[in-house]
Write a protein that holds these residues in place. Structure first.
Motif, PDB file in Angstrom:
ATOM      1  N   GLN A 337       0.826  -1.210   0.000  1.00  0.00           N
ATOM      2  CA  GLN A 337       0.000   0.000   0.000  1.00  0.00           C
ATOM      3  C   GLN A 337       0.858   1.256   0.000  1.00  0.00           C
ATOM      4  N   GLU A 338       1.926   1.251   0.798  1.00  0.00           N
ATOM      5  CA  GLU A 338       2.804   2.409   0.840  1.00  0.00           C
ATOM      6  C   GLU A 338       3.527   2.592  -0.496  1.00  0.00           C
ATOM      7  N   ARG A 341       1.111   4.207  -2.688  1.00  0.00           N
ATOM      8  CA  ARG A 341       0.987   5.625  -2.352  1.00  0.00           C
ATOM      9  C   ARG A 341       2.106   6.430  -2.989  1.00  0.00           C
ATOM     10  N   GLN A 376      -1.223  10.845  -7.785  1.00  0.00           N
ATOM     11  CA  GLN A 376       0.055  10.863  -7.061  1.00  0.00           C
ATOM     12  C   GLN A 376       0.224  12.143  -6.264  1.00  0.00           C
ATOM     13  N   HIS A 379      -1.546  11.657  -3.128  1.00  0.00           N
ATOM     14  CA  HIS A 379      -0.817  10.688  -2.304  1.00  0.00           C
ATOM     15  C   HIS A 379       0.395  11.312  -1.629  1.00  0.00           C
ATOM     16  N   PHE A 385      -0.418  12.945   4.589  1.00  0.00           N
ATOM     17  CA  PHE A 385       0.660  11.980   4.786  1.00  0.00           C
ATOM     18  C   PHE A 385       1.930  12.740   5.191  1.00  0.00           C
ATOM     19  N   PHE A 408      -6.219   8.591  -0.751  1.00  0.00           N
ATOM     20  CA  PHE A 408      -5.482   7.421  -1.228  1.00  0.00           C
ATOM     21  C   PHE A 408      -6.403   6.620  -2.131  1.00  0.00           C
TER      22      PHE A 408
END
Length: 474
Positions: A337-338, A341, A376, A379, A385, A408
């Protein structure tokens, strides 16, 4: 995936002090960069580095940026709540940008990726069961079988292993096994090059209102690439048609040909071919691109690699993973997932156009407005984040602070969310687990971080090569 917080954004559309209760009058636009006489200078800037241009303009003008590129008006939307409002609430008012669809249709024909309106709804409804979580479980042996075969051929001790090419071949083999009950083998290198060449050509054509015919001399690489991909799909379809239906294996091609036999007017062979092409291209590219970036993240973050490997050893005890093992690989899923991201395979969604006037935030926007969604960019937003360019899988832990819905969205959102998102996540998790069971990956000496380049999907600017060694036993 980790659930997010509510859709109430603390930083919403009213960046200039307005609110939906105090709408700007029709005919006014959000702020944006100067367009000059035609705005084509903005188009040139986008063609050179679309993600970079969008980031620069968001920094200067906010979460809704107006681009006047004659004769079009385009609005870049990067506020998560407004993005969801646009793609979910206003879904029926939108179509995908005609030029983009024209470029994609050269390969995809009239597949579910291309169709609009009722034809799209019909195709989506028919195909959805083939990509449900339950159906995906049945494909896990094909995923693990392809990975086991590929990894047995990979060479450890190589300080310069072609990890990107190897993972792309593996992802192609997985999708070919699921679609055609076959293997890619001798087609891998030529198919990989063909996919790259069509992506580069397609991305370049997006920025021109018309394109030169494909028979022009300088388009030889594109012609050859299209021919390679068409032959690959057509060969499998023709081979299947030579078998009696009772002998057909259970795979996606058989499902599509059954639709053709039931109603050849609704599902002609051309429609079967189009869906196969879309499944092949979309089905391997997201996984290949993401796993490529994931191996880089593992190599550049050895502690995360070690933590994920230990979880895999504890959960699997050396076994090949099954569908039932996936929930126990929570940290490994967080690393994926990261990676999504940081490096979403589709960093910018295909532009939409409104068919009627819509109100978005404080802005009343006319029909035919174009909308760009920079995935992006959202993200990498530090509001959602913190330290956004750092690799921190713990952001997606169950007890981590939430983030707004829409912040996300690596597979998109709304009714046109990626049909194969469950398939992609299962495939990437299975392959990643089996990879870390066998290998350790490190950054070669003096290697710098790869630069992401956007050609339809996000890939490294140079083919990624990493140091591959055998995972230490514990």
């Amino acid at each position: 995936m980790k659930p997010s917080t509510s859709s109430n954004c603390p930083y919403h559309a009213d960046v200039d002090g307005t609110s939906p209760a105090h709408l700007h009058p029709p005919g006014t636009w959000p702020p944006g960069p100067p367009s000059g006489l035609t705005g084509w200078s903005l188009l040139r800037r986008m063609s050179r580095d679309l993600p970079g241009a969008l980031a620069e303009w968001r920094q200067g003008y906010g979460d809704m940026v107006h681009l006047h590129i004659w004769p079009e008006h385009q609005v870049v939307v990067s506020d998560p709540q407004l993005v969801r409002e646009l793609l979910v609430n206003h879904h029926d008012a939108l179509i995908r940008w005609e030029r983009g669809i024209q470029v994609f249709s050269q390969l995809h024909g009239h597949s579910v990726l291309i169709a609009e309106g009722q034809p799209w709804r019909s195709k989506r409804h028919t195909l959805q069961p083939n990509f449900s979580p339950k159906t995906v479980e049945a494909f896990v042996p094909a995923m693990s079988g392809a990975a086991e075969k590929a990894f047995a051929q990979w060479r450890t001790g190589d300080a310069d292993w072609p990890i990107e090419s190897s993972l792309t071949s593996l992802a192609m083999d997985v999708i070919v096994r699921m679609m055609f009950s076959s293997e890619i083998d001798e087609d891998a290198r030529s198919a990989e090059r063909a996919v790259h060449d069509t992506a580069v050509a397609g991305n370049a054509e997006m920025y021109w209102p018309a394109r030169w015919p494909d028979w022009m001399p300088w388009k030889r690489a594109k012609r050859q690439a299209l021919a390679v991909l068409n032959r690959l799909i057509d060969r499998h379809i023709q081979a299947r048609l030579m078998l009696a239906p009772a002998a057909w294996p259970k795979d996606l091609l058989s499902e599509l040909l059954a639709l053709h036999h039931e109603d050849s007017s609704a599902w002609p062979l051309k429609a079967v071919r189009d869906e196969c092409m879309t499944a092949f291209l979309a089905g391997h590219e997201t996984a290949a691109a993401t796993l490529t970036w994931w191996t880089w993240c593992m190599a550049a973050n050895p502690q995360a690699q070690s933590t994920a490997r230990q979880e895999i050893r504890t959960a699997l005890q050396g076994r090949i993973p099954t569908a039932q093992d996936l929930p126990s690989l929570a940290y490994l899923t967080q690393t994926l997932q990261e990676t999504l991201r940081l490096y979403p395979a589709a960093p910018v969604l295909l532009t939409r156009r409104s068919r009627r006037p819509i109100t978005l935030g404080a802005w009343q926007l006319p029909a035919r407005t174009m909308f760009t969604i920079p995935v992006q960019l959202m993200h990498h937003d530090p509001r959602w984040f913190p330290d956004p360019h750092a690799f921190r899988p713990e952001r997606f832990a169950a007890d981590a602070p939430g983030f707004p819905r829409g912040a996300f969205m690596p597979f998109g959102t709304g009714p046109r969310v990626c049909l194969g998102q469950h398939l992609a996540m299962a495939e990437m998790t299975i392959i990643a687990a089996m990879f870390l069971q066998r290998f350790a990956v490190t950054v070669p000496d003096e290697m710098t971080a790869p630069k992401p380049v956007f050609n339809i999907t996000l890939r490294p600017d140079q083919p990624l090569r990493l140091k591959l060694s055998t995972a230490a036993a514990k």
